[in-house]
Design an enzyme around this catalytic site. Structure first.
Site, PDB file in Angstrom:
ATOM      1  N   GLY A   9      -9.847   0.451   6.097  1.00 17.94           N
ATOM      2  CA  GLY A   9      -8.932   0.498   7.248  1.00 17.94           C
ATOM      3  C   GLY A   9      -9.613   1.046   8.488  1.00 17.94           C
ATOM      4  N   ILE A  10     -10.930   0.864   8.565  1.00 20.91           N
ATOM      5  CA  ILE A  10     -11.696   1.396   9.711  1.00 20.91           C
ATOM      6  C   ILE A  10     -11.248   0.756  11.023  1.00 20.91           C
ATOM      7  CG2 ILE A  10     -13.589  -0.308   9.451  1.00 20.91           C
ATOM      8  CD1 ILE A  10     -14.263   3.343  10.301  1.00 20.91           C
ATOM      9  N   ASP A  14      -5.997   4.886  12.502  1.00 18.26           N
ATOM     10  CA  ASP A  14      -6.566   6.143  11.987  1.00 18.26           C
ATOM     11  C   ASP A  14      -8.063   6.036  11.705  1.00 18.26           C
ATOM     12  OD1 ASP A  14      -3.932   6.849  12.016  1.00 18.26           O
ATOM     13  OD2 ASP A  14      -3.759   7.256   9.867  1.00 18.26           O
ATOM     14  N   ASP A  57     -12.808  -6.179   0.802  1.00 16.62           N
ATOM     15  CA  ASP A  57     -11.366  -6.422   0.913  1.00 16.62           C
ATOM     16  C   ASP A  57     -10.683  -5.734  -0.260  1.00 16.62           C
ATOM     17  OD1 ASP A  57      -8.760  -7.754   0.853  1.00 16.62           O
ATOM     18  OD2 ASP A  57      -9.640  -9.199   2.226  1.00 16.62           O
ATOM     19  N   LEU A  79      -7.561   4.095   3.885  1.00 16.71           N
ATOM     20  CA  LEU A  79      -6.574   3.911   4.955  1.00 16.71           C
ATOM     21  C   LEU A  79      -6.131   2.454   5.061  1.00 16.71           C
ATOM     22  CD1 LEU A  79      -8.267   6.074   7.750  1.00 16.71           C
ATOM     23  CD2 LEU A  79      -6.849   6.808   5.830  1.00 16.71           C
ATOM     24  N   ALA A  81      -4.326  -0.943   4.485  1.00 20.97           N
ATOM     25  CA  ALA A  81      -2.998  -1.297   3.956  1.00 20.97           C
ATOM     26  C   ALA A  81      -2.376  -2.355   4.846  1.00 20.97           C
ATOM     27  CB  ALA A  81      -2.079  -0.067   3.935  1.00 20.97           C
ATOM     28  N   SER A 124       2.837   7.700   2.438  1.00 15.30           N
ATOM     29  CA  SER A 124       3.684   7.589   3.626  1.00 15.30           C
ATOM     30  C   SER A 124       5.051   8.242   3.450  1.00 15.30           C
ATOM     31  CB  SER A 124       3.891   6.102   3.939  1.00 15.30           C
ATOM     32  OG  SER A 124       4.906   5.931   4.894  1.00 15.30           O
ATOM     33  N   GLU A 126       7.580   6.952   4.425  1.00 17.96           N
ATOM     34  CA  GLU A 126       8.506   5.849   4.093  1.00 17.96           C
ATOM     35  C   GLU A 126       8.864   5.869   2.604  1.00 17.96           C
ATOM     36  OE1 GLU A 126       9.778   3.045   5.977  1.00 17.96           O
ATOM     37  OE2 GLU A 126       9.246   4.126   7.790  1.00 17.96           O
ATOM     38  N   TYR A 148       7.009  -2.154   1.753  1.00 23.08           N
ATOM     39  CA  TYR A 148       5.923  -1.246   2.116  1.00 23.08           C
ATOM     40  C   TYR A 148       6.102   0.099   1.420  1.00 23.08           C
ATOM     41  CZ  TYR A 148       3.363   2.157   5.013  1.00 23.08           C
ATOM     42  OH  TYR A 148       2.557   3.177   5.442  1.00 23.08           O
ATOM     43  N   LYS A 152       3.757   1.840  -1.467  1.00 23.82           N
ATOM     44  CA  LYS A 152       3.145   3.164  -1.245  1.00 23.82           C
ATOM     45  C   LYS A 152       3.514   4.141  -2.375  1.00 23.82           C
ATOM     46  CE  LYS A 152       0.695   2.921   2.595  1.00 23.82           C
ATOM     47  NZ  LYS A 152      -0.717   3.296   2.682  1.00 23.82           N
ATOM     48  N   ARG A 183      -2.633   3.055  18.553  1.00 23.49           N
ATOM     49  CA  ARG A 183      -1.614   2.478  17.681  1.00 23.49           C
ATOM     50  C   ARG A 183      -1.512   0.976  17.948  1.00 23.49           C
ATOM     51  NH1 ARG A 183       1.092   3.029  12.929  1.00 23.49           N
ATOM     52  NH2 ARG A 183       3.068   4.126  13.117  1.00 23.49           N
TER      53      ARG A 183
HETATM   54  P1  NAP Z   1      -3.161   0.275  10.734  1.00 29.25           P
HETATM   55  O1  NAP Z   1      -3.516   0.562  12.149  1.00 29.25           O
HETATM   56  O2  NAP Z   1      -2.088  -0.740  10.473  1.00 29.25           O
HETATM   57  O3  NAP Z   1      -4.490  -0.174   9.965  1.00 29.25           O
HETATM   58  C1  NAP Z   1      -4.432  -0.792   8.715  1.00 29.25           C
HETATM   59  C2  NAP Z   1      -5.840  -1.120   8.295  1.00 29.25           C
HETATM   60  O4  NAP Z   1      -5.799  -1.735   6.998  1.00 29.25           O
HETATM   61  C3  NAP Z   1      -6.571  -2.090   9.221  1.00 29.25           C
HETATM   62  O5  NAP Z   1      -7.874  -1.615   9.442  1.00 29.25           O
HETATM   63  C4  NAP Z   1      -6.612  -3.371   8.410  1.00 29.25           C
HETATM   64  O6  NAP Z   1      -7.758  -4.149   8.666  1.00 29.25           O
HETATM   65  C5  NAP Z   1      -6.721  -2.803   7.001  1.00 29.25           C
HETATM   66  N1  NAP Z   1      -6.397  -3.785   5.976  1.00 29.25           N
HETATM   67  C6  NAP Z   1      -5.340  -4.630   5.917  1.00 29.25           C
HETATM   68  N2  NAP Z   1      -5.429  -5.420   4.841  1.00 29.25           N
HETATM   69  C7  NAP Z   1      -6.588  -5.090   4.205  1.00 29.25           C
HETATM   70  C8  NAP Z   1      -7.242  -5.575   3.043  1.00 29.25           C
HETATM   71  N3  NAP Z   1      -6.741  -6.576   2.314  1.00 29.25           N
HETATM   72  N4  NAP Z   1      -8.409  -4.998   2.689  1.00 29.25           N
HETATM   73  C9  NAP Z   1      -8.953  -4.009   3.417  1.00 29.25           C
HETATM   74  N5  NAP Z   1      -8.381  -3.500   4.538  1.00 29.25           N
HETATM   75  C10 NAP Z   1      -7.211  -4.058   4.926  1.00 29.25           C
HETATM   76  O7  NAP Z   1      -2.729   1.614   9.977  1.00 29.25           O
HETATM   77  P2  NAP Z   1      -2.908   3.147  10.452  1.00 29.25           P
HETATM   78  O8  NAP Z   1      -1.797   3.497  11.361  1.00 29.25           O
HETATM   79  O9  NAP Z   1      -4.305   3.382  10.858  1.00 29.25           O
HETATM   80  O10 NAP Z   1      -2.595   3.899   9.077  1.00 29.25           O
HETATM   81  C11 NAP Z   1      -3.648   4.201   8.153  1.00 29.25           C
HETATM   82  C12 NAP Z   1      -3.046   4.348   6.775  1.00 29.25           C
HETATM   83  O11 NAP Z   1      -2.079   5.384   6.794  1.00 29.25           O
HETATM   84  C13 NAP Z   1      -2.328   3.106   6.255  1.00 29.25           C
HETATM   85  O12 NAP Z   1      -2.534   3.019   4.871  1.00 29.25           O
HETATM   86  C14 NAP Z   1      -0.871   3.386   6.532  1.00 29.25           C
HETATM   87  O13 NAP Z   1      -0.017   2.699   5.647  1.00 29.25           O
HETATM   88  C15 NAP Z   1      -0.837   4.879   6.306  1.00 29.25           C
HETATM   89  N6  NAP Z   1       0.217   5.567   7.044  1.00 29.25           N
HETATM   90  C16 NAP Z   1       0.259   5.448   8.394  1.00 29.25           C
HETATM   91  C17 NAP Z   1       1.269   6.105   9.100  1.00 29.25           C
HETATM   92  C18 NAP Z   1       1.343   6.017  10.604  1.00 29.25           C
HETATM   93  O14 NAP Z   1       2.340   6.488  11.177  1.00 29.25           O
HETATM   94  N7  NAP Z   1       0.338   5.503  11.289  1.00 29.25           N
HETATM   95  C19 NAP Z   1       2.203   6.885   8.416  1.00 29.25           C
HETATM   96  C20 NAP Z   1       2.109   6.988   7.031  1.00 29.25           C
HETATM   97  C21 NAP Z   1       1.098   6.339   6.350  1.00 29.25           C
HETATM   98  P3  NAP Z   1      -7.760  -5.543   9.483  1.00 29.25           P
HETATM   99  O15 NAP Z   1      -8.396  -5.250  10.795  1.00 29.25           O
HETATM  100  O16 NAP Z   1      -8.599  -6.402   8.619  1.00 29.25           O
HETATM  101  O17 NAP Z   1      -6.335  -6.021   9.593  1.00 29.25           O
END
Ligand code: NAP
Length: 327
Positions: A9-10, A14, A57, A79, A81, A124, A126, A148, A152, A183
């Site tokens: 999730g780089i 996050d 992946d 990270l 998802a 999460s 959620e 989702y 989780k 975001r």
């Molecule tokens: P985000 O911006 O939606 O980033 C999700 C990342 O997951 C992206 O880098 C995406 O890559 C990658 N991804 C999607 N499908 C994938 C796959 N099949 N294999 C490998 N990577 C994949 O999420 P975030 O806000 O940074 O959140 C980071 C983590 O914290 C997530 O797991 C999220 O569910 C969890 N979380 C976030 C929040 C929040 O408020 N932000 C709250 C609770 C939990 P692509 O560029 O390839 O799409």
């Protein structure tokens, strides 16, 4: 020897904050990138030039094993998802595969390549969904309200299961909502701050949103990644709630965002049923006292400062885009 971290999730919100933190701490940092031409990769590469990228992946077991063999990490931060709740309703099976089973695939890869790797899972708030108590802590029962949230919960329990079954240092941060100028534009907070900036500049007349009754515990993403890192430095693996302990309504978010650009949100926001979820989660508010007491983690950015930071960044971004088009 320097520690090495692999971040899945780089390319997400996050991922780049965590990479910046870990590079600053002297880590060798690798990021797992999906797809043959990921459009978000150049942005992260520019933000974090010290990070090395590996293709992989969460759907592909052998790519995860290969990634661990290439970078030989001491820590893995998962990270990656499908993290957008609305999308999880439209692609429920894919959400289960990536956000749920993807965690098992990574844990299996760790068990195969090196079970001493420390593992962080992004759980999460959620998962609490139809909440059983207020505020929610590490002992609060789960009742997820979306594909989702369900994925989780599975990921949360499989992380605990690999910890208990195989002695892997695996733990979950139960992250409440966290936001930033990085975001994704599909998320309601960024939609609001970008929308307020664009309305201010005359680029769009109004903003269509779904449920305005939402109440969330919103913190700053740049601080939440610090909690993730602290969790993996403990003597024993444990799960932690990461939250501010304050809840705010979406109307309050709108009020702070629009007043920052001198506008009244009620003149511009329209309700659009297309953005409603089939069911929503209750008002969320986290109790992060375990993180405070055991990790020494305390969030510092206030709700008002967070919203203001996001609006200011979006105004600067939109002004730059307008000037580029004008040239
Ligand atoms: P985000 O911006 O939606 O980033 C999700 C990342 O997951 C992206 O880098 C995406 O890559 C990658 N991804 C999607 N499908 C994938 C796959 N099949 N294999 C490998 N990577 C994949 O999420 P975030 O806000 O940074 O959140 C980071 C983590 O914290 C997530 O797991 C999220 O569910 C969890 N979380 C976030 C929040 C929040 O408020 N932000 C709250 C609770 C939990 P692509 O560029 O390839 O799409």
């Amino acid at each position: 020897m320097a520690d090495t971290a692999l971040i899945t999730g780089i390319t997400g919100q996050d991922g780049s904050y965590l990479a910046e933190l870990l590079v600053g701490l002297g880590y060798n940092v690798y990021g797992l990138v999906r797809g043959q031409n990921n459009p978000r990769l150049p942005v992260v590469a520019q933000l974090c030039p010290a990070v090395e990228f590996i293709e992989g992946d969460l759907l592909d077991q052998s790519s995860l094993i290969a990634a661990l063999e290439i970078c030989q990490p001491t820590e893995v931060y998962n990270l990656g998802a499908i993290s957008f709740v609305s999308l999880s309703y439209k692609q429920a099976v894919l959400t289960g595969e990536v956000s749920g089973l993807g965690v098992t695939r990574m844990l299996e890869a760790i068990r195969t390549v090196n079970p001493r790797i420390r593992f962080f899972q992004a759980s999460s708030s959620e998962m609490f969904g139809k909440v059983r108590e207020r505020p929610q802590n590490e002992l609060t029962g789960f009742h997820p309200r979306s594909p989702y949230g369900v994925a989780k919960v599975y990921a949360h329990y499989i992380t605990a299961n690999y910890r208990e079954s195989y002695g892997i240092f695996a733990c979950s941060g139960i992250l409440f909502n966290h936001e930033s100028p990085r975001r994704g534009l599909e998320f309601v907070t960024r939609k609001i701050t970008s929308g307020a900036a664009r309305i201010k500049l005359g680029l769009q007349p109004n903003l269509a949103l779904g449920n305005l009754e939402t109440e969330r515990d919103w913190g700053f993403a740049g601080e939440y990644v610090d909690a993730m890192h602290r969790m993996l430095q403990q003597a024993e693996p444990r799960d932690f709630v990461v939250a501010t302990g304050e809840t705010h309504g979406l109307r309050e978010f709108l009020q702070v965002a629009f007043s920052r650009v001198g506008l009244n949100w009620e003149d511009h926001v329209i309700s659009d049923p297309r953005f409603l979820r089939p069911i929503d989660v209750d008002s969320l508010i986290g109790d992060a006292s375990r993180a405070r007491d055991e990790l020494g983690w305390i969030p510092k950015t206030s709700f008002e400062d967070l919203v203001t930071m996001m609006v200011d960044a979006d105004l600067t971004l939109q002004e730059r885009l307008v000037s580029q088009v004008g040239r």
